[in-house]
Write an enzyme that holds these catalytic residues in place. Sequence first.
Site, PDB file in Angstrom:
ATOM      1  N   GLY A 117       0.813  -1.210   0.000  1.00 28.92           N
ATOM      2  CA  GLY A 117       0.000   0.000   0.000  1.00 28.92           C
ATOM      3  C   GLY A 117       0.846   1.258   0.000  1.00 28.92           C
ATOM      4  O   GLY A 117       2.053   1.198  -0.239  1.00 28.92           O
ATOM      5  N   ASN A 118       0.209   2.374   0.210  1.00 25.78           N
ATOM      6  CA  ASN A 118       0.937   3.645   0.263  1.00 25.78           C
ATOM      7  C   ASN A 118       0.268   4.572   1.266  1.00 25.78           C
ATOM      8  O   ASN A 118      -0.752   4.227   1.855  1.00 25.78           O
ATOM      9  CB  ASN A 118       1.012   4.268  -1.140  1.00 25.78           C
ATOM     10  CG  ASN A 118      -0.356   4.557  -1.704  1.00 25.78           C
ATOM     11  OD1 ASN A 118      -1.074   5.429  -1.218  1.00 25.78           O
ATOM     12  ND2 ASN A 118      -0.741   3.790  -2.707  1.00 25.78           N
ATOM     13  N   ARG A 119       0.850   5.743   1.458  1.00 28.14           N
ATOM     14  CA  ARG A 119       0.421   6.614   2.545  1.00 28.14           C
ATOM     15  C   ARG A 119      -0.727   7.550   2.200  1.00 28.14           C
ATOM     16  O   ARG A 119      -1.093   8.409   3.007  1.00 28.14           O
ATOM     17  CB  ARG A 119       1.626   7.426   3.054  1.00 28.14           C
ATOM     18  CG  ARG A 119       2.646   6.569   3.791  1.00 28.14           C
ATOM     19  CD  ARG A 119       3.874   7.379   4.165  1.00 28.14           C
ATOM     20  NE  ARG A 119       3.566   8.509   5.026  1.00 28.14           N
ATOM     21  CZ  ARG A 119       4.419   9.500   5.275  1.00 28.14           C
ATOM     22  NH1 ARG A 119       5.613   9.502   4.721  1.00 28.14           N
ATOM     23  NH2 ARG A 119       4.075  10.490   6.066  1.00 28.14           N
ATOM     24  N   SER A 120      -1.305   7.424   1.023  1.00 28.72           N
ATOM     25  CA  SER A 120      -2.394   8.335   0.656  1.00 28.72           C
ATOM     26  C   SER A 120      -3.593   8.185   1.595  1.00 28.72           C
ATOM     27  O   SER A 120      -4.056   7.082   1.853  1.00 28.72           O
ATOM     28  CB  SER A 120      -2.827   8.047  -0.787  1.00 28.72           C
ATOM     29  OG  SER A 120      -3.976   8.805  -1.096  1.00 28.72           O
TER      30      SER A 120
END
Length: 235
Positions: free
Chosen positions: A33-36
């Site tokens: 995943g990512n931090r958005s």
Amino acid sequence: RAILARRQDAAGLRIAVSAGGTREPIDPVRFLGNRSSGRQGAAIAIAAADRGAEVTAVLAHVDESVRSALEGHPGIRVRVAGTAAELAAEMREVAPGVDVVIMAAAVADYRVASVSESKLTKEAAGGVPPTLELVENEDILAGLAADRRPGQTVVGFAAETPAEGETLLERGVRKRRRKGVDLLAVNAVGWSEGFEQADNALTIIDAQDQVAASVTGSKREVADALIDAILAVRS
Ligand code: CTP
Ligand code: CA
């Protein structure tokens, strides 16, 4: 609402905006995943709807508060997507019916080549740390830009970390050309900039590779500036 009474300059405009971060499964309990948080994309959806647009928000993973704010807005229809492939399918379905497409989602560039049906265990790995094989996801934005119908405006986002020998603007210009979009909104990110922040700084590059706008402010102010830029290129 005061805002509704004040400014309805996006009335009649149909806008699709993606928001949040995709999650690419590794096994039933893990993902890449990512931090958005989805907050910038959500702010765009809300700003557009407050200004009279008919908005479809396509949400990858977003903070819970973001989801409820969007679902509670009368001018916004919410659709959901988990992975980049699901987001691509949703956007392809929605895009033909809108005037403006905005890809504010943080799309995973790669997915895991073969997702494990059962949870990966250390026992099964036998003391050897596993290697994940990745395959590239389709470029949703470039595809939407290539297939845009006449009169449709396609807008991308680019979160960039400062690079050596190249300004953020130069990178943005290259990326806008590569994607073939009408507008590219570039913001600087780092370990402490851009994500999970109330404020945002954005430079908007147009199809002539000119800076259409440069704005620093709350996510709502930045969202309004982007809507302004979209209305300007469409006028
Ligand atoms: N994007 C997309 N599909 C992808 C990757 C990105 O639609 N598979 C969109 C994003 O939503 C964003 C824009 O493309 O609007 C730019 O994303 P970015 O990650 O900056 O571009 P990439 O082409 O993936 O380049 P980079 O190698 O810098 O990550
Ligand atoms: Ca990327």
